[in-house]
Design an enzyme around this catalytic site. Structure first.
Site, PDB file in Angstrom:
ATOM      1  N   ASP A  46      41.492  48.293  39.261  1.00 32.64           N
ATOM      2  CA  ASP A  46      41.581  46.832  39.319  1.00 32.64           C
ATOM      3  C   ASP A  46      42.801  46.331  38.559  1.00 32.64           C
ATOM      4  O   ASP A  46      43.392  47.060  37.765  1.00 32.64           O
ATOM      5  CB  ASP A  46      40.364  46.220  38.613  1.00 32.64           C
ATOM      6  CG  ASP A  46      39.090  46.442  39.382  1.00 32.64           C
ATOM      7  OD1 ASP A  46      39.167  46.776  40.565  1.00 32.64           O
ATOM      8  OD2 ASP A  46      38.024  46.272  38.768  1.00 32.64           O
ATOM      9  N   LYS A  68      41.823  42.079  42.856  1.00 31.90           N
ATOM     10  CA  LYS A  68      41.438  40.875  43.590  1.00 31.90           C
ATOM     11  C   LYS A  68      41.715  39.696  42.684  1.00 31.90           C
ATOM     12  O   LYS A  68      41.796  39.831  41.477  1.00 31.90           O
ATOM     13  CB  LYS A  68      39.932  40.898  43.883  1.00 31.90           C
ATOM     14  CG  LYS A  68      39.546  41.945  44.872  1.00 31.90           C
ATOM     15  CD  LYS A  68      38.161  41.712  45.371  1.00 31.90           C
ATOM     16  CE  LYS A  68      37.077  42.154  44.444  1.00 31.90           C
ATOM     17  NZ  LYS A  68      36.943  43.469  44.046  1.00 31.90           N
ATOM     18  N   MET A 183      34.696  34.817  33.117  1.00 29.62           N
ATOM     19  CA  MET A 183      35.262  34.039  34.233  1.00 29.62           C
ATOM     20  C   MET A 183      34.991  32.546  34.059  1.00 29.62           C
ATOM     21  O   MET A 183      34.610  31.847  34.993  1.00 29.62           O
ATOM     22  CB  MET A 183      34.678  34.525  35.575  1.00 29.62           C
ATOM     23  CG  MET A 183      35.039  35.964  35.873  1.00 29.62           C
ATOM     24  SD  MET A 183      34.165  36.653  37.289  1.00 29.62           S
ATOM     25  CE  MET A 183      32.676  37.282  36.499  1.00 29.62           C
TER      26      MET A 183
HETATM   27  N1  SAH Z   1      33.393  44.450  34.273  1.00 29.21           N
HETATM   28  C1  SAH Z   1      34.154  43.633  33.342  1.00 29.21           C
HETATM   29  C2  SAH Z   1      34.094  42.167  33.703  1.00 29.21           C
HETATM   30  C3  SAH Z   1      34.780  41.844  35.008  1.00 29.21           C
HETATM   31  S1  SAH Z   1      34.707  40.138  35.388  1.00 29.21           S
HETATM   32  C4  SAH Z   1      33.651  43.869  31.929  1.00 29.21           C
HETATM   33  O1  SAH Z   1      32.603  44.513  31.746  1.00 29.21           O
HETATM   34  O2  SAH Z   1      34.306  43.434  30.996  1.00 29.21           O
HETATM   35  C5  SAH Z   1      36.277  39.584  34.829  1.00 29.21           C
HETATM   36  C6  SAH Z   1      36.122  38.737  33.585  1.00 29.21           C
HETATM   37  O3  SAH Z   1      35.920  39.589  32.462  1.00 29.21           O
HETATM   38  C7  SAH Z   1      37.336  37.914  33.240  1.00 29.21           C
HETATM   39  O4  SAH Z   1      37.365  36.707  33.953  1.00 29.21           O
HETATM   40  C8  SAH Z   1      37.108  37.672  31.759  1.00 29.21           C
HETATM   41  O5  SAH Z   1      36.142  36.653  31.558  1.00 29.21           O
HETATM   42  C9  SAH Z   1      36.487  38.988  31.325  1.00 29.21           C
HETATM   43  N2  SAH Z   1      37.474  39.920  30.773  1.00 29.21           N
HETATM   44  C10 SAH Z   1      37.790  41.138  31.211  1.00 29.21           C
HETATM   45  N3  SAH Z   1      38.721  41.724  30.426  1.00 29.21           N
HETATM   46  C11 SAH Z   1      38.991  40.830  29.453  1.00 29.21           C
HETATM   47  C12 SAH Z   1      39.867  40.819  28.319  1.00 29.21           C
HETATM   48  N4  SAH Z   1      40.644  41.858  28.021  1.00 29.21           N
HETATM   49  N5  SAH Z   1      39.872  39.722  27.544  1.00 29.21           N
HETATM   50  C13 SAH Z   1      39.084  38.661  27.796  1.00 29.21           C
HETATM   51  N6  SAH Z   1      38.250  38.613  28.851  1.00 29.21           N
HETATM   52  C14 SAH Z   1      38.198  39.675  29.666  1.00 29.21           C
END
Ligand code: SAH
Length: 277
Positions: A46, A68, A183
């Site tokens: 991703d 995406k 998100m």
């Molecule tokens: N599977 C991922 C989440 C995917 S949804 C997990 O477990 O972390 C994508 C959302 O994750 C983003 O919109 C944000 O809210 C959060 N996110 C992912 N990586 C991040 C990061 N390094 N810093 C802050 N938010 C993050």
């Protein structure tokens, strides 16, 4: 003893491993994820996966970008699943690498179901989710016995990109709740309004934690009512954290301390709490 002595599972040809890469910092990779990176033929990743992590893949592996855009419906999801299946059928060792944890707001469940339907063998390697890694690096404990008895991970988007309408805002608004919205940027006005309408104190400490655990980590502390304004200068990916625990950051910002910030000694009067237990 070294990693080779751990008898980690062999990455077999024709298998798909659904692996969490953590939120960014390669130090938060699991040993299982590193093992997978070093044994794979093809990495399907991703946008959220840090380049320093991709660089750990075995030299010569095929790197396939399956990013995406956040918040949009995902017409490409069936294509990604189909790609995983066809790579596996070619006899490749397929590493599906996702930001954070694959089963938390990451569509890992959907991809795993597609693999089941296609009778492709798979393994799940969990990862440090953004909330866990991000709050730790921000110096915000996820719970604290004095103020928080529950923590809830909430998505700011449903399948159609809207704030989910089946959320129990009354329950989320309870003051003992720590809320971590994923998100959340796009709909932060609506989220804040709904929480305050449901009775959450507008003065509740809140924070935006963006690009957590990466080299461009950015944290803004605010209060619930001011969060939409505070979010204006923040770019995704970001978490929105609501709860009294945010206050603890002034004493626990260990990353800031390393870079020389002066810390408050006892923001919540915790020495009293500590003495009482
Ligand atoms: N599977 C991922 C989440 C995917 S949804 C997990 O477990 O972390 C994508 C959302 O994750 C983003 O919109 C944000 O809210 C959060 N996110 C992912 N990586 C991040 C990061 N390094 N810093 C802050 N938010 C993050």
């Amino acid at each position: 003893m070294n990693l080779n002595d751990l008898a980690l599972p062999a990455f077999e040809p024709g298998w798909v491993w659904l692996v969490g890469a953590g939120p960014g910092d390669p130090a938060l990779l699991t040993v299982g994820a590193l093992h997978a990176l070093q044994g794979t033929d093809a990495v399907v990743h991703d946008a959220l996966v840090d380049e320093r992590i991709l660089a750990l893949a075995r030299p010569g592996v095929e790197l396939i970008y399956a990013g995406k855009r956040g918040g949009k419906p995902s017409p490409k999801q069936p294509d990604i699943s189909a790609r995983l299946i066809s790579l596996a059928r070619e006899g490749k060792r397929v590493l599906r690498l996702k930001g954070g944890d694959p089963f938390l707001f990451g569509r890992g469940g959907e991809e795993a179901l597609a693999l089941v339907a296609a009778a492709i063998p798979f393994r799940i390697v969990p990862g440090v989710t953004a909330a866990v890694g991000g709050l730790a690096y921000a110096g915000i404990p996820m719970t604290h016995r004095a103020t928080a008895t529950a923590v809830t991970f909430v998505t700011g988007h449903n399948l159609s990109g809207d704030v989910p309408d089946d959320l129990d805002w009354q329950a989320l608004a309870g003051s003992a709740q720590v809320l971590v919205f994923y998100m959340a940027l796009k709909h932060i006005d609506e989220i804040v309004t709904r929480l305050m309408d449901a009775g959450r104190d507008p003065d509740t400490p809140a924070a935006l934690v963006a690009h957590a655990t990466t080299l461009s980590q950015q944290i803004v502390e605010t209060r619930l009512a001011d969060a939409p304004h505070a979010a204006a200068g923040i770019s995704p990916p970001a978490l929105f954290v609501v709860g009294e625990v945010v206050r603890l950051r002034s004493g626990l910002d260990w990353l800031g301390a390393i870079s020389g910030r002066v810390l408050d000694s006892d923001p919540l009067g915790l020495s009293e709490v500590r003495d009482a237990v």
